[in-house]
Every structure is written in C-alpha cells, then in structure tokens.
Write a protein that holds these residues in place. Structure first.
Motif, PDB file in Angstrom:
ATOM      1  N   GLU A 184       1.212   9.428 -22.042  1.00 14.93           N
ATOM      2  CA  GLU A 184      -0.053  10.153 -21.943  1.00 14.93           C
ATOM      3  C   GLU A 184      -0.465  10.235 -20.478  1.00 14.93           C
ATOM      4  OE1 GLU A 184      -1.445   5.883 -22.426  1.00 14.93           O
ATOM      5  OE2 GLU A 184       0.001   7.092 -23.471  1.00 14.93           O
ATOM      6  N   PHE A 185      -1.267  11.191 -20.176  1.00 11.13           N
ATOM      7  CA  PHE A 185      -1.677  11.443 -18.798  1.00 11.13           C
ATOM      8  C   PHE A 185      -2.773  10.474 -18.385  1.00 11.13           C
ATOM      9  CE2 PHE A 185      -4.126  13.962 -15.644  1.00 11.13           C
ATOM     10  CZ  PHE A 185      -3.129  14.048 -14.695  1.00 11.13           C
ATOM     11  N   ARG A 186      -2.516   9.702 -17.349  1.00 11.48           N
ATOM     12  CA  ARG A 186      -3.519   8.787 -16.797  1.00 11.48           C
ATOM     13  C   ARG A 186      -3.740   9.143 -15.333  1.00 11.48           C
ATOM     14  NH1 ARG A 186      -2.059   2.662 -18.825  1.00 11.48           N
ATOM     15  NH2 ARG A 186      -1.876   3.117 -21.026  1.00 11.48           N
ATOM     16  N   THR A 187      -4.984   9.196 -14.939  1.00 11.42           N
ATOM     17  CA  THR A 187      -5.296   9.548 -13.554  1.00 11.42           C
ATOM     18  C   THR A 187      -5.767   8.351 -12.737  1.00 11.42           C
ATOM     19  OG1 THR A 187      -7.557  10.100 -14.194  1.00 11.42           O
ATOM     20  CG2 THR A 187      -5.949  11.893 -14.206  1.00 11.42           C
ATOM     21  N   ASN A 188      -5.740   7.152 -13.322  1.00  9.61           N
ATOM     22  CA  ASN A 188      -6.305   5.991 -12.633  1.00  9.61           C
ATOM     23  C   ASN A 188      -5.243   5.070 -12.035  1.00  9.61           C
ATOM     24  OD1 ASN A 188      -5.283   4.952 -14.971  1.00  9.61           O
ATOM     25  ND2 ASN A 188      -7.163   3.946 -15.616  1.00  9.61           N
ATOM     26  N   ASN A 189      -3.991   5.487 -11.963  1.00 13.76           N
ATOM     27  CA  ASN A 189      -2.906   4.673 -11.402  1.00 13.76           C
ATOM     28  C   ASN A 189      -2.840   3.295 -12.061  1.00 13.76           C
ATOM     29  OD1 ASN A 189      -2.356   6.795  -9.713  1.00 13.76           O
ATOM     30  ND2 ASN A 189      -3.391   5.913  -7.949  1.00 13.76           N
ATOM     31  N   SER A 190      -2.845   3.288 -13.373  1.00 11.67           N
ATOM     32  CA  SER A 190      -2.821   2.021 -14.101  1.00 11.67           C
ATOM     33  C   SER A 190      -1.466   1.711 -14.721  1.00 11.67           C
ATOM     34  CB  SER A 190      -3.870   2.052 -15.216  1.00 11.67           C
ATOM     35  OG  SER A 190      -3.569   3.088 -16.136  1.00 11.67           O
ATOM     36  N   ARG A 191      -0.518   2.661 -14.626  1.00 12.67           N
ATOM     37  CA  ARG A 191       0.789   2.451 -15.232  1.00 12.67           C
ATOM     38  C   ARG A 191       1.852   3.054 -14.329  1.00 12.67           C
ATOM     39  NH1 ARG A 191       1.902   4.976 -20.973  1.00 12.67           N
ATOM     40  NH2 ARG A 191       1.379   6.758 -19.710  1.00 12.67           N
ATOM     41  N   TYR A 192       2.793   2.191 -13.901  1.00 11.26           N
ATOM     42  CA  TYR A 192       3.811   2.603 -12.935  1.00 11.26           C
ATOM     43  C   TYR A 192       5.181   2.582 -13.594  1.00 11.26           C
ATOM     44  CZ  TYR A 192       6.274   2.877  -8.451  1.00 11.26           C
ATOM     45  OH  TYR A 192       7.057   3.267  -7.403  1.00 11.26           O
ATOM     46  N   PHE A 193       5.854   3.733 -13.622  1.00 11.67           N
ATOM     47  CA  PHE A 193       7.206   3.846 -14.154  1.00 11.67           C
ATOM     48  C   PHE A 193       8.162   3.611 -12.984  1.00 11.67           C
ATOM     49  CE2 PHE A 193       4.782   5.839 -17.390  1.00 11.67           C
ATOM     50  CZ  PHE A 193       5.512   5.705 -18.557  1.00 11.67           C
ATOM     51  N   ALA A 194       8.823   2.467 -12.993  1.00 10.17           N
ATOM     52  CA  ALA A 194       9.632   2.052 -11.853  1.00 10.17           C
ATOM     53  C   ALA A 194      11.076   2.506 -11.985  1.00 10.17           C
ATOM     54  CB  ALA A 194       9.590   0.534 -11.718  1.00 10.17           C
ATOM     55  N   GLU A 195      11.700   2.701 -10.830  1.00  5.73           N
ATOM     56  CA  GLU A 195      13.139   2.937 -10.730  1.00  5.73           C
ATOM     57  C   GLU A 195      13.735   1.681 -10.114  1.00  5.73           C
ATOM     58  OE1 GLU A 195      13.410   6.367  -8.262  1.00  5.73           O
ATOM     59  OE2 GLU A 195      12.451   7.673  -9.731  1.00  5.73           O
ATOM     60  N   LEU A 196      14.841   1.207 -10.686  1.00  5.99           N
ATOM     61  CA  LEU A 196      15.452  -0.037 -10.224  1.00  5.99           C
ATOM     62  C   LEU A 196      16.813   0.231  -9.595  1.00  5.99           C
ATOM     63  CD1 LEU A 196      14.740  -2.364 -13.290  1.00  5.99           C
ATOM     64  CD2 LEU A 196      13.360  -2.066 -11.241  1.00  5.99           C
ATOM     65  N   ASP A 197      17.199  -0.642  -8.654  1.00  2.00           N
ATOM     66  CA  ASP A 197      18.553  -0.570  -8.110  1.00  2.00           C
ATOM     67  C   ASP A 197      19.466  -1.453  -8.958  1.00  2.00           C
ATOM     68  OD1 ASP A 197      17.917  -3.142  -7.373  1.00  2.00           O
ATOM     69  OD2 ASP A 197      18.068  -2.816  -5.221  1.00  2.00           O
ATOM     70  N   LYS A 198      20.711  -1.604  -8.555  1.00  2.00           N
ATOM     71  CA  LYS A 198      21.674  -2.370  -9.350  1.00  2.00           C
ATOM     72  C   LYS A 198      21.332  -3.857  -9.403  1.00  2.00           C
ATOM     73  CE  LYS A 198      24.908  -2.790  -5.478  1.00  2.00           C
ATOM     74  NZ  LYS A 198      24.836  -4.190  -5.196  1.00  2.00           N
ATOM     75  N   ASP A 199      20.520  -4.346  -8.462  1.00  2.00           N
ATOM     76  CA  ASP A 199      20.120  -5.755  -8.436  1.00  2.00           C
ATOM     77  C   ASP A 199      18.830  -6.010  -9.207  1.00  2.00           C
ATOM     78  OD1 ASP A 199      22.320  -6.380  -6.822  1.00  2.00           O
ATOM     79  OD2 ASP A 199      21.210  -5.840  -5.006  1.00  2.00           O
ATOM     80  N   GLY A 200      18.242  -4.972  -9.783  1.00  2.00           N
ATOM     81  CA  GLY A 200      17.007  -5.133 -10.549  1.00  2.00           C
ATOM     82  C   GLY A 200      15.750  -5.108  -9.699  1.00  2.00           C
ATOM     83  N   ARG A 201      15.851  -4.604  -8.489  1.00  2.00           N
ATOM     84  CA  ARG A 201      14.683  -4.508  -7.612  1.00  2.00           C
ATOM     85  C   ARG A 201      14.091  -3.098  -7.703  1.00  2.00           C
ATOM     86  NH1 ARG A 201      13.568  -8.306  -4.033  1.00  2.00           N
ATOM     87  NH2 ARG A 201      14.913 -10.094  -3.909  1.00  2.00           N
ATOM     88  N   ILE A 202      12.791  -3.014  -7.529  1.00  2.00           N
ATOM     89  CA  ILE A 202      12.086  -1.736  -7.627  1.00  2.00           C
ATOM     90  C   ILE A 202      12.313  -0.951  -6.336  1.00  2.00           C
ATOM     91  CG2 ILE A 202       9.837  -0.638  -7.897  1.00  2.00           C
ATOM     92  CD1 ILE A 202       8.977  -3.193  -9.407  1.00  2.00           C
ATOM     93  N   THR A 203      12.880   0.245  -6.467  1.00  2.00           N
ATOM     94  CA  THR A 203      13.133   1.076  -5.296  1.00  2.00           C
ATOM     95  C   THR A 203      12.194   2.269  -5.223  1.00  2.00           C
ATOM     96  OG1 THR A 203      14.786   2.335  -6.533  1.00  2.00           O
ATOM     97  CG2 THR A 203      15.576   0.456  -5.251  1.00  2.00           C
ATOM     98  N   GLY A 204      11.485   2.538  -6.270  1.00  2.00           N
ATOM     99  CA  GLY A 204      10.570   3.683  -6.284  1.00  2.00           C
ATOM    100  C   GLY A 204      10.059   3.877  -7.698  1.00  2.00           C
ATOM    101  N   GLY A 205       9.435   5.005  -7.914  1.00  2.00           N
ATOM    102  CA  GLY A 205       8.892   5.319  -9.222  1.00  2.00           C
ATOM    103  C   GLY A 205       7.712   6.243  -9.095  1.00  2.00           C
TER     104      GLY A 205
END
Length: 120
Positions: A96-117
C-alpha cells in the motif's frame, strides 16, 4: 380424519430429511488432553539501540542515505531506525502507498548487507 392421513406421509418425509447430512457425532466427545508444552527456547539476544538512534519515521533523507551508504546489516538498521519496518527480499508484505517513510524495502548484497532500497 382424511387430513391426518394426508399429513402423516409429509411429516414422515420431513423427519427423514432432517436426519440427513453430516451433522457430526450424536454424543459429546471426551476431551483429549492438551499436548505437552514444548521447551521454551532462550530469547534472541536483544539488539542494543545505537547511540544516535532515530525514533519515529525517517524525515532526514540525507542522514538516512549516508547511513545506507555504510552498507549496514539488518540488525544495525533496526538498532538505528527501530520504528521503521524493514522489508527484506523474500518477505511477504503488502504494497500500500505510504507517504511517511515508515517502511523500507531493502536490497541486499551477497553478504546480507543493505546496499539500497526504497520507501513504499
């Protein structure tokens, strides 16, 4: 007297229909004992909040982008932004559309670290 003869087959037919179908047992089953409780696993190690933890939702995008550029682990993300829901790849979540930056869909690298999203 004639009416009684006409109603008798009708009543018998309704009584037979009322007994049809799968209505379950005609008795109250005995209660079965509850299964033994499984041993309680020790609680996961609580993640200590970072000294500069940001409570609430993300409002300073520059600081957030700087934090993501350090490639944090999901645990570090939760420690720094405890009120933001982190959605990792493979996690089931609504979109659902949220405008309050309360939910971050992360992208992970091969080591399981957050690289973006992105926020959604």
């Amino acid at each position: 007297m004639r009416r009684l003869h006409l109603l008798l087959p009708l009543c018998a037919g309704l009584a037979l229909l009322a007994g049809c179908g799968n209505k379950g047992p005609l008795y109250t089953p005995k209660p079965t004992p509850a299964p033994a409780a499984a041993p309680v696993a020790p609680a996961a190690k609580p993640v200590a909040l970072a000294p500069g933890a940001v409570h609430g939702f993300v409002s300073d995008m520059t600081a957030f982008d700087t934090f993501i550029a350090t490639h944090p682990t999901p645990d570090q993300f939760h420690a720094m932004y405890p009120d933001v829901l982190l959605v990792l790849p493979g996690t089931v979540a609504t979109r659902e559309f949220r405008t309050n930056n309360s939910r971050y869909f992360a992208e992970l690298d091969k080591d399981g670290r957050i690289t973006g999203g992105k926020f959604m």
